[in-house]
Motif scaffolding. Structure first.
Motif, PDB file in Angstrom:
ATOM      1  N   UNK A  87       0.829  -1.205   0.000  1.00  0.00           N
ATOM      2  CA  UNK A  87       0.000   0.000   0.000  1.00  0.00           C
ATOM      3  C   UNK A  87       0.868   1.262   0.000  1.00  0.00           C
ATOM      4  N   UNK A  88       2.000   1.217   0.678  1.00  0.00           N
ATOM      5  CA  UNK A  88       2.925   2.359   0.651  1.00  0.00           C
ATOM      6  C   UNK A  88       3.324   2.685  -0.790  1.00  0.00           C
ATOM      7  N   UNK A  89       3.703   1.675  -1.555  1.00  0.00           N
ATOM      8  CA  UNK A  89       4.167   1.922  -2.926  1.00  0.00           C
ATOM      9  C   UNK A  89       3.015   2.204  -3.875  1.00  0.00           C
ATOM     10  N   UNK A  90       1.822   1.671  -3.582  1.00  0.00           N
ATOM     11  CA  UNK A  90       0.642   2.050  -4.363  1.00  0.00           C
ATOM     12  C   UNK A  90       0.408   3.553  -4.259  1.00  0.00           C
ATOM     13  N   UNK A  91       0.444   4.080  -3.036  1.00  0.00           N
ATOM     14  CA  UNK A  91       0.201   5.515  -2.843  1.00  0.00           C
ATOM     15  C   UNK A  91       1.274   6.356  -3.530  1.00  0.00           C
ATOM     16  N   UNK A 169       6.374  -0.417  -8.971  1.00  0.00           N
ATOM     17  CA  UNK A 169       7.622   0.292  -9.249  1.00  0.00           C
ATOM     18  C   UNK A 169       7.362   1.670  -9.843  1.00  0.00           C
ATOM     19  N   UNK A 170       6.295   1.789 -10.611  1.00  0.00           N
ATOM     20  CA  UNK A 170       5.984   3.054 -11.274  1.00  0.00           C
ATOM     21  C   UNK A 170       4.488   3.089 -11.548  1.00  0.00           C
ATOM     22  N   UNK A 171       3.945   4.260 -11.884  1.00  0.00           N
ATOM     23  CA  UNK A 171       2.498   4.347 -12.128  1.00  0.00           C
ATOM     24  C   UNK A 171       2.042   3.355 -13.201  1.00  0.00           C
ATOM     25  N   UNK A 290       9.135  -2.869 -16.332  1.00  0.00           N
ATOM     26  CA  UNK A 290       8.063  -3.510 -15.577  1.00  0.00           C
ATOM     27  C   UNK A 290       7.364  -2.524 -14.649  1.00  0.00           C
ATOM     28  N   UNK A 291       6.102  -2.815 -14.364  1.00  0.00           N
ATOM     29  CA  UNK A 291       5.310  -1.997 -13.448  1.00  0.00           C
ATOM     30  C   UNK A 291       5.344  -2.531 -12.018  1.00  0.00           C
ATOM     31  N   UNK A 292       5.559  -3.847 -11.865  1.00  0.00           N
ATOM     32  CA  UNK A 292       5.448  -4.506 -10.560  1.00  0.00           C
ATOM     33  C   UNK A 292       6.634  -5.439 -10.347  1.00  0.00           C
ATOM     34  N   UNK A 293       7.147  -5.468  -9.121  1.00  0.00           N
ATOM     35  CA  UNK A 293       8.068  -6.526  -8.688  1.00  0.00           C
ATOM     36  C   UNK A 293       7.266  -7.511  -7.846  1.00  0.00           C
ATOM     37  N   UNK A 294       7.283  -8.773  -8.247  1.00  0.00           N
ATOM     38  CA  UNK A 294       6.595  -9.831  -7.513  1.00  0.00           C
ATOM     39  C   UNK A 294       7.659 -10.666  -6.806  1.00  0.00           C
ATOM     40  N   UNK A 295       7.697 -10.600  -5.478  1.00  0.00           N
ATOM     41  CA  UNK A 295       8.782 -11.280  -4.766  1.00  0.00           C
ATOM     42  C   UNK A 295       8.321 -12.608  -4.166  1.00  0.00           C
TER      43      UNK A 295
END
Length: 369
Positions: A87-91, A169-171, A290-295
């Protein structure tokens, strides 16, 4: 906590109930011999085809088409710290230039009761699956989405289904197009290889097995109305797969992903497959576009910086280290000067976890608790 029903909730309830009844009848009339299942009280989507498998162009054309981000969670300590970081990175992404299509956010908490973080993270409390999840906790996910779509007042017309272990990672723009959802293609979802088992749930009169895309439910950006039709079917198919010994053995921990892929195909919702939707360290070495890092995978390296996957390394980051309590602030980064360079994707992941935990209030006391 649970949002009250709004003006948009009733049509979705009717759509969801109709979809559940259609699924129920279709499963009973198929030649799979399934037991009866309990049903739940883009312009029109186009059928999946070979043309839907091309990678869509980035960005949105014309006026913004905002989407609502939804993440399911069990309420465990393990899930909760990941949700707080996510949620931190979403905001942060929503605030950044280009984040204008990122609308609201909901953590769909399927524990059946609110927790101490409902004031920090917008949360809808859903009931767990009646009869239990049979030791497979993600079986609660489709049922949680059914409840949320029926009861919540979701203002956006599109939904991004994401997961707690996603770092944005980015919008993210609305990547869906022309009635088709946007989805990440997983190499281990193999409908053609598993056609024999899948035909129990996707009979031949539904079309060729190639209509089933190699996807799970996340990450996916999809029209809300399409998801309201898919969700009850996704739930019923996933439960039926779990009850089928052959399907359960074949699909294992990705069973619910196959359930979603089948449900999407049953309802004729095609998918634009976006490899750039996310990366998965340590196998993807660079973040790139990429838009998302999936760990989801552990990242273990020896003293020379060589990957030691499935073996604990001299330096490591693995979310499973923190199943009972969250990670502390300032996780160590890989040491400098190793003969082999630790991938940029892994370093970026740990830096972003550290930046989030440094910013989230009361993390130290939370992590020590």
């Amino acid at each position: 906590m649970a949002a009250p029903c709004g003006r948009g909730a009733l049509p979705l309830v009717l759509v969801a109930i109709a979809a559940a009844l259609l699924t129920y009848n279709a499963l009973l009339s198929s030649r799979s011999g399934l037991l009866p299942l309990t049903s739940t009280s883009f312009p029109t989507a186009t059928a999946a085809s070979s043309s839907s498998r091309r990678f869509g162009a980035a960005g949105s054309a014309g006026r913004p088409r905002p989407f609502h981000t939804a993440v399911t969670a069990s309420g465990s300590a393990y899930n909760t710290w990941q949700c707080r970081v996510m949620y931190h990175w979403f905001k942060a992404a929503r605030r950044a230039p280009g984040g204008d299509e990122m609308g609201g956010f909901t953590r769909i908490l399927h524990s059946g009761k609110p927790d101490e973080f409902v004031g920090e993270i917008p949360t809808f409390v859903a009931d767990p699956l009646a009869g239990g999840d049979q030791g497979y906790i993600v079986l609660n996910r489709p049922w949680a989405f059914v409840q949320w779509l029926q009861k919540a007042d979701i203002k956006e017309e599109y939904i991004l289904m994401a997961e707690p272990d996603h770092i944005i990672v980015k919008p993210i723009p609305n990547l869906s197009r022309d009635g088709r959802a946007a989805a990440f293609p997983f190499f281990y979802i193999e409908p053609e290889k598993n056609e024999k088992v899948l035909r129990k749930f996707f009979p031949e009169d539904k079309g060729p097995i190639t209509k089933i895309d190699p996807i799970g439910n996340s990450p996916v950006i999809i029209e809300k109305e399409s998801l309201a039709r898919i969700a009850p079917t996704w739930m019923n198919v996933s439960i039926a797969m779990k009850k089928d010994p052959e399907a359960d053995k074949t699909f294992g921990w990705v069973l619910e992903m196959y359930g979603y892929a089948v449900a999407s195909a049953i309802h004729g919702v095609g998918n634009i497959l976006r490899k750039d939707f996310m990366i998965q360290p340590p196998w993807d070495l660079e973040v790139s576009d990429a838009f998302i890092i999936h760990y989801t995978y552990g990242c273990d390296y020896d003293k020379e910086g060589k990957l030691t996957y499935a073996k604990i390394g001299a330096w490591r980051f693995d979310k499973r280290q923190y199943t009972d309590k969250p990670p502390p602030r300032n996780l160590p980064l890989p040491p400098d000067g190793l003969p082999n360079r630790i991938p940029q994707s892994v370093v970026t992941l740990v830096k972003m976890v550290n930046e989030a935990t440094a910013s989230i209030p009361n993390w130290d006391s939370y992590a020590a608790g």
